[in-house]
Design an enzyme around this catalytic site. Structure first.
Site, PDB file in Angstrom:
ATOM      1  N   HIS A 118      12.720   3.042  32.421  1.00  0.00           N
ATOM      2  CA  HIS A 118      12.952   3.264  30.985  1.00  0.00           C
ATOM      3  C   HIS A 118      14.230   2.578  30.528  1.00  0.00           C
ATOM      4  O   HIS A 118      15.228   2.585  31.245  1.00  0.00           O
ATOM      5  CB  HIS A 118      13.091   4.762  30.669  1.00  0.00           C
ATOM      6  CG  HIS A 118      11.815   5.524  30.785  1.00  0.00           C
ATOM      7  ND1 HIS A 118      11.270   5.895  31.988  1.00  0.00           N
ATOM      8  CD2 HIS A 118      10.950   5.958  29.828  1.00  0.00           C
ATOM      9  CE1 HIS A 118      10.125   6.546  31.770  1.00  0.00           C
ATOM     10  NE2 HIS A 118       9.913   6.581  30.471  1.00  0.00           N
ATOM     11  N   SER A 240      -3.767  -2.118   5.131  1.00  0.00           N
ATOM     12  CA  SER A 240      -4.517  -3.229   5.717  1.00  0.00           C
ATOM     13  C   SER A 240      -5.132  -2.898   7.083  1.00  0.00           C
ATOM     14  O   SER A 240      -6.273  -3.299   7.340  1.00  0.00           O
ATOM     15  CB  SER A 240      -3.626  -4.469   5.815  1.00  0.00           C
ATOM     16  OG  SER A 240      -3.296  -4.895   4.516  1.00  0.00           O
ATOM     17  N   ASN A 307      -0.070 -15.520   2.248  1.00  0.00           N
ATOM     18  CA  ASN A 307      -0.304 -14.122   2.651  1.00  0.00           C
ATOM     19  C   ASN A 307      -1.310 -14.017   3.793  1.00  0.00           C
ATOM     20  O   ASN A 307      -1.654 -12.918   4.210  1.00  0.00           O
ATOM     21  CB  ASN A 307      -0.750 -13.268   1.450  1.00  0.00           C
ATOM     22  CG  ASN A 307      -2.219 -13.454   1.138  1.00  0.00           C
ATOM     23  OD1 ASN A 307      -2.762 -14.532   1.359  1.00  0.00           O
ATOM     24  ND2 ASN A 307      -2.858 -12.425   0.626  1.00  0.00           N
ATOM     25  N   ASP A 322      -4.239 -13.686  -2.375  1.00  0.00           N
ATOM     26  CA  ASP A 322      -3.897 -12.893  -3.573  1.00  0.00           C
ATOM     27  C   ASP A 322      -4.363 -13.639  -4.816  1.00  0.00           C
ATOM     28  O   ASP A 322      -4.982 -13.061  -5.712  1.00  0.00           O
ATOM     29  CB  ASP A 322      -2.375 -12.699  -3.682  1.00  0.00           C
ATOM     30  CG  ASP A 322      -1.835 -11.707  -2.672  1.00  0.00           C
ATOM     31  OD1 ASP A 322      -2.607 -10.848  -2.214  1.00  0.00           O
ATOM     32  OD2 ASP A 322      -0.638 -11.795  -2.338  1.00  0.00           O
ATOM     33  N   MET A 408       4.511   1.054 -11.488  1.00  0.00           N
ATOM     34  CA  MET A 408       4.360   1.462 -10.089  1.00  0.00           C
ATOM     35  C   MET A 408       5.057   2.812  -9.900  1.00  0.00           C
ATOM     36  O   MET A 408       6.258   2.933 -10.190  1.00  0.00           O
ATOM     37  CB  MET A 408       4.966   0.406  -9.165  1.00  0.00           C
ATOM     38  CG  MET A 408       4.578   0.598  -7.730  1.00  0.00           C
ATOM     39  SD  MET A 408       4.844  -0.917  -6.818  1.00  0.00           S
ATOM     40  CE  MET A 408       6.591  -0.892  -6.594  1.00  0.00           C
ATOM     41  N   GLN A 459      -8.605  -9.514  -1.953  1.00  0.00           N
ATOM     42  CA  GLN A 459      -7.784 -10.403  -1.111  1.00  0.00           C
ATOM     43  C   GLN A 459      -8.015 -10.107   0.379  1.00  0.00           C
ATOM     44  O   GLN A 459      -7.973 -11.006   1.213  1.00  0.00           O
ATOM     45  CB  GLN A 459      -6.291 -10.362  -1.497  1.00  0.00           C
ATOM     46  CG  GLN A 459      -5.553  -9.032  -1.323  1.00  0.00           C
ATOM     47  CD  GLN A 459      -5.163  -8.727   0.110  1.00  0.00           C
ATOM     48  OE1 GLN A 459      -4.890  -9.658   0.875  1.00  0.00           O
ATOM     49  NE2 GLN A 459      -5.127  -7.463   0.480  1.00  0.00           N
TER      50      GLN A 459
END
Ligand code: NAP
Length: 506
Positions: A118, A240, A307, A322, A408, A459
């Protein structure tokens, strides 16, 4: 098949059995009995070990000292003896830190021996040498758990699996930057991967069993599984992975899509690009990888933002789906783009892509932005009109597009509602909330509405098709995203007039 291991720890056997039941119900195939954490809670560890066979799933026994990142405060000999007792009681694995193997009084007689290393602060050093030592010291399984500071560190993990493909290995990069090392464990050939139920984890960055099984299809991953993902910062909120994994699963495509928390995109692509089949790129990295690719799609070149990365026979290609998606959504409502008068609010990344794409498609574009110089600069580049936000409502338009972030997570509209009529198409790229104040006003005025989620979904379909050369299973991809957002999929009607904000009318 890879084991999904859930850590369990509690004060008594009854509670441990309950946790094992939860783990089994969630889809785990093994539990890790963390004796040090049980001891810290005041449990009688000998009694727990004696009850191992009642734990409903095969058991990996672990007992970490404080210098191994654990909580055991007793003597080392007692600690290691408990592991040998666990072997005798039916544990299938016992996990011992490499540094302490010489103190183990005997070798396990039934359980397989995991030797661990570790590093909770970094990626360790000479990992290949350490793993070689582990096998030489008698490990059945070598386990490396280090800490990633950027997703580029995943290259070290992938290389370990590559270099020790003939052996049983588990290599984990802890932390959010290292999360894909857990999500891709099946594709990379790990013997097991850790996951949580009820938020009870034993190390930073463990995913839930449900996500591993349902979203990442971990038990069906293998060496042929193609690897896709999204890079961004932050990335944990991204929809996504859900949308693309549901697409792969609907078409039974052997592929998986994971979130990469990337701070340095160039370094990430240079170190990890060789095992990644395709990428989505989100904020703030859309401008940083163009130089790394063999080709850029025509529309993405002037926009300057990428993108999507996909591969064709000539190498890697950058795209801007997009802009393609925005065009598709508008055209679906208006039938044509030629001569369409489009008022774009905003001059940032999204507005820029739409302005270029619409102009190229023959639309008459006007840009209005809070910072007038940015509107002017973009308009000059493209060869279109620009106005101040205040003057924008004096300009005649067919389609109003909100490319600002106004609306938003708020109930503010960037546009006066009295300047909307039923002759207008209104497109809000913002999709949190799904029904923005602008779209509410537009619906009241009888406008045709296009919601930001339609663009987001489109998209993604465009990306999926570039990666798989297959039409995206739109229904399956859309359904899961809508479900995750709490929207009734049947009310999210797709038709020319209702691409849109009509889910609330369903
Ligand atoms: P960006 O590059 O940061 O640009 C933000 C734009 O919003 C700028 O034009 C900025 O004006 C303007 N703005 C910000 N606050 C404002 C305010 N209070 N009043 C007026 N204008 C304001 O962002 P972006 O990447 O273009 O993204 C913009 C929005 O698009 C995001 O918020 C997101 O919701 C949406 N989006 C949607 C999708 C989709 O698929 N539907 C995809 C990506 C993004 P200044 O130039 O004056 O700063």
């Amino acid at each position: 098949m890879i084991h999904i291991v859930v850590p369990v720890y509690a004060q008594n056997l009854e509670l441990l059995i309950g946790q094992s039941l939860d783990a089994k119900s969630a889809g785990a195939t093994m539990v890790e009995l963390r004796l040090d954490l049980c001891a810290q809670m005041g449990a009688d560890c000998a009694a727990l070990v004696a009850g191992i066979s009642s734990l409903l799933l095969p058991v990996m026994a672990t007992n970490r000292s404080k210098d191994e990142g654990g909580k055991w405060s007793g003597s080392d000999s007692d600690r290691l003896q408990l592991l040998l007792d666990a072997d005798a009681a039916g544990a299938v694995f016992i996990d011992v830190e490499l540094a302490h193997i010489s103190a183990l009084a005997a070798r396990p007689t039934q359980a397989k021996l995991i030797l661990s290393y570790h590093d909770f602060n970094g990626m360790g050093a000479n990992l290949n040498t350490i793993v070689t030592h582990m096998y030489a010291a008698g490990a059945d399984i070598a386990k490396i758990a280090v800490t990633a500071t950027d997703a580029g560190d995943l290259s070290t993990i992938e290389m370990l699996y590559h270099d020790f493909s003939e052996h049983e290995l588990v290599a984990i990069a802890m932390g959010e930057e290292g999360l894909p090392s857990r999500l891709l464990a099946g594709a990379w050939g790990a013997a097991f991967t850790f996951a949580t139920v009820n938020d009870q984890s034993s190390a930073p960055g463990q995913p839930t069993v449900e996500d591993l099984v349902d979203m990442y299809n971990i038990q069906f991953q293998g060496p042929e599984t193609r690897i896709f993902g999204v890079i961004g910062e932050p990335i944990s909120h991204s929809l996504s992975p859900l949308i693309h994994n549901s697409g792969f699963q609907a078409l039974k495509i052997d592929a998986v899509y994971v979130p990469f928390l990337v701070h340095d995109p160039k370094d990430f692509w240079q170190r990890c690009g060789n095992w990644i089949d395709g990428l989505s790129i989100t904020i703030p990295h859309k401008h940083e990888l163009a130089d790394e690719l063999n080709e850029i799609e025509d529309i993405a070149l002037p926009i300057g933002a990428i993108n999507t990365i996909y591969r064709n026979v000539d190498g890697t290609v950058g795209a801007n789906t997009d802009a393609c998606a925005a065009l598709y959504c508008i055209q679906e409502c208006t039938g044509t783009l030629e001569g369409l008068r489009c008022m774009i609010l905003g001059a940032g990344g999204v507005s820029r892509g739409m302005a270029y794409a619409l102009h190229q498609a023959g639309a008459i574009v006007c840009i209005a932005n809070r910072t007038l110089e940015r509107a002017q600069q973009l308009a000059d580049e493209i060869g279109c009109q620009h106005v101040t936000l205040d003057d924008a409502s004096n300009v005649r338009f067919d389609v109003l597009i909100n490319g600002t972030s106004v609306g938003m997570n708020s109930d503010i509209s960037p546009w006066p509602k009295e300047c909307l009529t039923d002759q207008h198409v209104v497109f809000d790229t913002v999709y949190t909330p799904l029904e923005t104040k602008l779209l509410q006003d537009a619906q009241h005025a009888g406008c045709t509405c296009i919601c930001g989620l339609s663009m987001f979904l489109r998209q993604a379909y465009e990306q999926f098709e570039r990666w798989t050369n297959t039409p995206a299973p739109e229904g399956a991809m859309r359904r899961l995203v809508l479900e995750s957002l709490g929207v009734d999929p049947y009310a999210f009607v797709r038709s020319a007039k209702t691409t849109t904000a009509c889910w609330n009318k369903g």
